[in-house]
Design a protein around this motif. Structure first.
Motif, short mmCIF file in Angstrom:
data_model
loop_
_atom_site.label_atom_id
_atom_site.label_comp_id
_atom_site.label_asym_id
_atom_site.label_seq_id
_atom_site.Cartn_x
_atom_site.Cartn_y
_atom_site.Cartn_z
N ARG A 126 31.68 38.02 35.40
CA ARG A 126 33.07 38.12 35.81
C ARG A 126 33.94 38.80 34.75
N TYR A 127 34.00 38.21 33.57
CA TYR A 127 34.91 38.75 32.56
C TYR A 127 34.31 39.97 31.85
N GLY A 128 33.03 39.94 31.57
CA GLY A 128 32.41 41.08 30.90
C GLY A 128 32.39 42.32 31.78
N THR A 129 31.88 42.18 33.01
CA THR A 129 31.81 43.33 33.90
C THR A 129 33.20 43.84 34.25
N GLY A 130 34.14 42.92 34.49
CA GLY A 130 35.49 43.35 34.81
C GLY A 130 36.09 44.23 33.74
N THR A 189 45.12 53.01 44.34
CA THR A 189 44.35 52.14 45.23
C THR A 189 42.90 52.12 44.78
N VAL A 190 42.43 50.93 44.41
CA VAL A 190 41.06 50.73 43.94
C VAL A 190 40.28 49.98 45.01
N VAL A 191 39.15 50.55 45.44
CA VAL A 191 38.28 49.90 46.42
C VAL A 191 37.10 49.31 45.67
N VAL A 192 36.95 47.99 45.75
CA VAL A 192 35.85 47.29 45.09
C VAL A 192 34.87 46.85 46.16
N ALA A 193 33.66 47.38 46.10
CA ALA A 193 32.62 47.05 47.07
C ALA A 193 31.79 45.89 46.54
N VAL A 215 35.98 42.81 38.42
CA VAL A 215 36.54 44.16 38.50
C VAL A 215 37.87 44.13 39.26
N ALA A 216 37.91 43.40 40.39
CA ALA A 216 39.13 43.32 41.20
C ALA A 216 40.27 42.69 40.39
N GLU A 217 39.97 41.61 39.67
CA GLU A 217 41.00 40.93 38.87
C GLU A 217 41.58 41.83 37.79
N ARG A 218 40.70 42.54 37.09
CA ARG A 218 41.18 43.40 36.00
C ARG A 218 41.97 44.59 36.57
N ALA A 219 41.52 45.16 37.68
CA ALA A 219 42.26 46.28 38.29
C ALA A 219 43.63 45.82 38.77
N ILE A 272 37.68 59.07 42.82
CA ILE A 272 36.73 58.80 41.73
C ILE A 272 35.70 57.79 42.22
N LEU A 273 34.42 58.08 41.95
CA LEU A 273 33.32 57.23 42.38
C LEU A 273 32.61 56.66 41.16
N ALA A 274 32.54 55.34 41.06
CA ALA A 274 31.90 54.69 39.92
C ALA A 274 31.02 53.55 40.42
N ASN A 275 29.91 53.33 39.74
CA ASN A 275 28.99 52.25 40.09
C ASN A 275 28.87 51.26 38.94
N ALA A 276 29.02 49.97 39.26
CA ALA A 276 28.79 48.92 38.27
C ALA A 276 27.67 48.00 38.71
N GLY A 277 26.93 48.38 39.77
CA GLY A 277 25.70 47.67 40.14
C GLY A 277 24.55 48.19 39.31
#
Length: 411
Positions: free
Chosen positions: A178-182, A201-205, A214-218, A281-286
């Motif tokens: 949660r906190y590290g990835t965010g 506008t940030v879309v979190v999948a 990620v959603a919390e930090r954004a 912008i397209l980014a992957n955190a998986g």
């Protein structure tokens, strides 16, 4: 190897923020839980991982390390680890064939225990290096993606040794996922693009622990956040936390930044790419580079401009729209930034180190399968972290203990 002194400084800096793992390494040096044991690991080759390797080596382990992502390898750290006596098979930016060759080289040590980050090493053991399965006594897995694969192997009766799901501890999910990835995901995105998130506008999948972070930090940086989900409970959770929830097909035309955090494939496909706005912008955190369909992006584009910024490639569509792909669709936080802060990995790797010691002690009595980290380890890590930061908590009185363990006391 000329980089090793730089790597040593890098590792020493990380160790300053990892007091729990450092203390565990000092304990291991006295107890020697890994004497006579060989460990093969497939992990991100970073300064924080080096501190973990040092703790295991202090406990008597012989270690061979391969990278779990070629774009996250820090070459100076790899050199420092070689200087410390850890066999490292990793180099930044290698191709797919070399990546897998490195994993095979790590397995050539004929390990007693394995550490994995994404299940690639365990997968190779069960498909291409089956000759070693009789020797491996157990392993640990660090990621959500890896645990998904391992549980499927166990369900099909294919898993041949016990594996501890380090990812599934409460401290790991809370602190790391949660906190590290965010923090580290947005760090990587901002380093790669220098973009401002406020008002965008940030879309979190995905709204698991990582997606939630990620959603919390954004949101905290002023972004409007849209969440996409396949799980009704998680979607409801996101809704009640104030996020807008949509299917990806509906979110695609609205997003300025897309972050995939699902552990699955084809989360963003040609259908979605075709309707995205100019400059998206397209980014992957998986974990793996399959969440964004990069092949479809290549096929759709009329032009591709590599490296318009570090770790940023621009894909020009026939209609003139420009889509920006970060880190080749790989882990943006470890490719475009340095991954989680060391203080975060102190928790994750402390749980990993104690779980490996538990496994070394108990492996002979365990059947093949996926095991939770013993709860006392999770509590021990949390307690050590609180103590290291100077935080005290209450302790139950004898009367409170009796009350919690009695069913006879009423209101």
């Amino acid at each position: 190897m000329e980089l090793w002194e730089s790597g040593e400084r890098h590792v020493s800096w990380a160790a300053r923020s990892m007091p729990v793992l450092t203390a565990i390494g000092e304990r291991f040096a006295l107890e020697r839980p890994f004497d006579g044991l060989t460990i093969a690991a497939c992990l991100h080759v970073t300064a924080e991982t080096a501190v973990l390797m040092g703790a295991l080596k202090a406990g008597g382990a012989t270690i061979a390390l391969a990278a779990s992502n070629p774009l996250s390898t820090q070459d100076d750290v790899a050199a420092a680890l070689r200087e410390y006596g850890v066999a490292v098979h990793a180099r930044a930016g290698v191709d797919r064939a070399t990546y897998y060759r490195h994993i095979h080289q790590a397995l050539d040590v004929e390990p007693d225990l394995v550490l994995d980050d994404g299940c690639d090493l365990v997968n190779i053991l069960h498909t291409e290096r089956t000759d070693l399965l009789g020797r491996v006594g157990g392993g640990c897995e660090e990621t959500t993606t890896g645990i998904i694969r391992l549980r499927q192997m166990a369900a099909e009766g294919a898993l041949r040794f016990p594996v501890v799901a380090v990812n599934d501890t409460r401290t790991k999910r809370m602190f790391d996922n949660r906190y590290g990835t965010g923090q580290s995901t947005l760090d990587g995105i901002m380093r790669a693009t220098n973009t401002m998130l406020a008002g965008r506008t940030v879309v979190v999948a995905g709204f698991g622990y990582c997606g939630r972070g990620v959603a919390e930090r954004a949101k905290g940086l002023g972004a409007r956040v849209i969440v996409t989900e396949i799980d009704a409970v998680k979607a409801l959770d996101a809704t009640l936390q104030g996020y807008e929830v949509r299917p990806m097909a509906q979110a695609a035309p609205s997003g300025d930044l897309f972050v995939t955090v699902t552990g699955n494939r084809d989360v963003i496909t040609a259908e979605h790419l075709a309707v995205m706005k100019d400059g998206a912008i397209l980014a992957n955190a998986g974990h793996f580079d399959v969440e964004i369909d990069v092949r479809a992006l290549d096929e759709l584009a009329s032009e591709v401009h590599r490296g318009v910024r570090p770790n940023t490639d621009e894909y020009v569509m026939p209609d003139g729209r420009r889509l920006l792909l970060l880190a080749e669709g790989r882990l943006v936080n470890l490719t475009a930034a340095e991954g989680h802060p060391a203080a975060v990995m102190d928790m994750s790797f402390s749980a990993q180190a104690l779980a490996v010691a538990w496994l070394a002690r108990e492996r002979s009595g365990l059947e093949p399968g996926v095991y939770d980290v013993p709860e006392h380890i999770d509590h021990e890590v949390a307690g050590l972290k609180l103590a290291a930061t100077g935080i005290s908590i209450d302790v139950l009185t004898e009367e409170q203990e009796d009350y919690l363990h009695s069913w006879r006391v009423g209101s």
